[in-house]
Design a protein around this motif. Structure first.
Motif, PDB file in Angstrom:
ATOM      1  N   ASP A 168     -37.971 102.204  21.237  1.00  0.00           N
ATOM      2  CA  ASP A 168     -38.572 102.072  22.562  1.00  0.00           C
ATOM      3  C   ASP A 168     -39.053 100.655  22.878  1.00  0.00           C
ATOM      4  O   ASP A 168     -39.691 100.430  23.897  1.00  0.00           O
ATOM      5  N   ARG A 169     -38.732  99.687  22.024  1.00  0.00           N
ATOM      6  CA  ARG A 169     -39.216  98.315  22.250  1.00  0.00           C
ATOM      7  C   ARG A 169     -38.324  97.335  21.486  1.00  0.00           C
ATOM      8  O   ARG A 169     -38.009  97.542  20.321  1.00  0.00           O
ATOM      9  N   VAL A 170     -37.963  96.244  22.178  1.00  0.00           N
ATOM     10  CA  VAL A 170     -37.198  95.168  21.543  1.00  0.00           C
ATOM     11  C   VAL A 170     -37.838  93.847  21.958  1.00  0.00           C
ATOM     12  O   VAL A 170     -38.056  93.608  23.142  1.00  0.00           O
ATOM     13  N   SER A 171     -38.157  93.006  20.990  1.00  0.00           N
ATOM     14  CA  SER A 171     -38.716  91.676  21.262  1.00  0.00           C
ATOM     15  C   SER A 171     -37.715  90.627  20.811  1.00  0.00           C
ATOM     16  O   SER A 171     -37.133  90.742  19.728  1.00  0.00           O
ATOM     17  N   ILE A 172     -37.545  89.614  21.653  1.00  0.00           N
ATOM     18  CA  ILE A 172     -36.529  88.589  21.410  1.00  0.00           C
ATOM     19  C   ILE A 172     -37.093  87.216  21.744  1.00  0.00           C
ATOM     20  O   ILE A 172     -37.814  87.059  22.728  1.00  0.00           O
ATOM     21  N   GLN A 173     -36.766  86.235  20.926  1.00  0.00           N
ATOM     22  CA  GLN A 173     -37.010  84.829  21.243  1.00  0.00           C
ATOM     23  C   GLN A 173     -35.657  84.273  21.674  1.00  0.00           C
ATOM     24  O   GLN A 173     -34.661  84.434  20.966  1.00  0.00           O
ATOM     25  N   ALA A 174     -35.600  83.655  22.858  1.00  0.00           N
ATOM     26  CA  ALA A 174     -34.332  83.131  23.363  1.00  0.00           C
ATOM     27  C   ALA A 174     -34.561  81.778  24.003  1.00  0.00           C
ATOM     28  O   ALA A 174     -35.614  81.524  24.582  1.00  0.00           O
TER      29      ALA A 174
END
Length: 106
Positions: free
Chosen positions: A13-19
Protein backbone atom coordinates in the motif's frame (compact mmCIF):
# COMPACT_ATOMS: atom_id res chain seq x y z
CA UNK A 1 14.58 12.23 -18.76
CA UNK A 2 15.12 10.37 -15.53
CA UNK A 3 18.72 10.56 -14.44
CA UNK A 4 18.54 8.09 -11.53
CA UNK A 5 15.93 6.42 -9.31
CA UNK A 6 16.00 4.29 -6.19
CA UNK A 7 13.09 2.62 -4.44
CA UNK A 8 13.61 3.31 -0.74
CA UNK A 9 10.53 1.48 0.60
CA UNK A 10 8.09 -0.93 -1.02
CA UNK A 11 4.91 -2.37 0.48
CA UNK A 12 1.53 -3.37 -0.94
CA UNK A 13 0.00 0.00 0.00
CA UNK A 14 3.01 2.35 -0.12
CA UNK A 15 6.04 2.92 -2.35
CA UNK A 16 8.76 5.52 -1.64
CA UNK A 17 11.21 6.54 -4.34
CA UNK A 18 14.15 8.92 -4.66
CA UNK A 19 14.32 10.20 -8.25
CA UNK A 20 16.34 12.82 -10.11
CA UNK A 21 15.54 14.29 -13.52
CA UNK A 22 17.64 16.45 -15.82
CA UNK A 23 14.39 18.09 -17.04
CA UNK A 24 10.64 17.51 -16.82
CA UNK A 25 9.94 13.77 -16.82
CA UNK A 26 7.38 11.09 -16.04
CA UNK A 27 8.22 8.55 -13.34
CA UNK A 28 6.43 5.28 -14.18
CA UNK A 29 5.97 2.31 -11.87
CA UNK A 30 5.23 -0.92 -13.66
CA UNK A 31 2.80 -1.80 -10.87
CA UNK A 32 -0.86 -1.84 -11.87
CA UNK A 33 -2.76 1.42 -11.83
CA UNK A 34 -5.87 1.11 -9.68
CA UNK A 35 -8.27 3.76 -8.34
CA UNK A 36 -7.22 4.84 -4.87
CA UNK A 37 -3.52 5.42 -5.49
CA UNK A 38 -2.37 8.88 -4.32
CA UNK A 39 1.05 10.45 -4.87
CA UNK A 40 3.13 13.15 -3.30
CA UNK A 41 6.27 14.70 -4.76
CA UNK A 42 8.40 16.40 -2.13
CA UNK A 43 5.39 16.36 0.21
CA UNK A 44 3.00 17.99 -2.29
CA UNK A 45 -0.03 16.03 -3.58
CA UNK A 46 0.28 15.27 -7.31
CA UNK A 47 -2.05 13.50 -9.76
CA UNK A 48 -1.39 9.84 -10.52
CA UNK A 49 -1.60 9.13 -14.25
CA UNK A 50 -2.54 5.89 -15.99
CA UNK A 51 0.42 5.06 -18.25
CA UNK A 52 0.21 2.59 -21.17
CA UNK A 53 -3.27 1.54 -19.96
CA UNK A 54 -1.87 -0.54 -17.06
CA UNK A 55 0.75 1.30 -15.03
CA UNK A 56 0.84 4.35 -12.78
CA UNK A 57 3.04 7.39 -13.07
CA UNK A 58 3.64 10.89 -11.75
CA UNK A 59 5.17 13.96 -13.41
CA UNK A 60 8.42 15.32 -12.02
CA UNK A 61 10.21 18.58 -12.66
CA UNK A 62 13.93 19.01 -13.02
CA UNK A 63 16.05 18.09 -9.99
CA UNK A 64 15.99 15.56 -7.16
CA UNK A 65 12.66 14.48 -5.67
CA UNK A 66 11.17 12.31 -2.94
CA UNK A 67 8.10 10.53 -4.37
CA UNK A 68 5.59 8.57 -2.36
CA UNK A 69 2.69 6.51 -3.70
CA UNK A 70 0.00 5.54 -1.14
CA UNK A 71 -2.99 3.30 -1.69
CA UNK A 72 -6.03 4.97 -0.08
CA UNK A 73 -9.18 3.66 -1.77
CA UNK A 74 -12.36 5.69 -1.28
CA UNK A 75 -14.23 2.75 0.29
CA UNK A 76 -11.49 2.43 2.92
CA UNK A 77 -11.68 6.15 3.77
CA UNK A 78 -15.49 6.02 4.00
CA UNK A 79 -15.28 2.94 6.25
CA UNK A 80 -12.71 4.63 8.47
CA UNK A 81 -14.94 7.71 8.76
CA UNK A 82 -17.95 5.56 9.72
CA UNK A 83 -15.85 3.69 12.27
CA UNK A 84 -14.67 6.91 13.98
CA UNK A 85 -18.18 8.40 13.90
CA UNK A 86 -19.53 5.23 15.54
CA UNK A 87 -16.84 5.25 18.23
CA UNK A 88 -17.48 8.94 18.95
CA UNK A 89 -21.26 8.41 19.03
CA UNK A 90 -20.93 5.44 21.39
CA UNK A 91 -18.64 7.41 23.71
CA UNK A 92 -21.06 10.36 23.77
CA UNK A 93 -24.02 8.08 24.53
CA UNK A 94 -22.11 6.31 27.31
CA UNK A 95 -21.07 9.66 28.82
CA UNK A 96 -24.63 10.96 28.62
CA UNK A 97 -26.05 7.77 30.20
CA UNK A 98 -23.49 7.90 33.03
CA UNK A 99 -24.31 11.57 33.70
CA UNK A 100 -28.04 10.78 33.86
CA UNK A 101 -27.43 7.93 36.34
CA UNK A 102 -25.35 10.21 38.54
CA UNK A 103 -27.94 13.00 38.47
CA UNK A 104 -30.74 10.54 39.41
CA UNK A 105 -28.64 9.04 42.18
CA UNK A 106 -28.02 12.41 43.86
Amino acid sequence: GLDRTAITAYATDRVSIQAACDGDCLLVLTDLHYPGWKATVDGQEQPVYRVNALFRGVRLGSGAHRVEFRFEPLAWRIGLGIFFATVLGTALLATHAAARRRSRGS
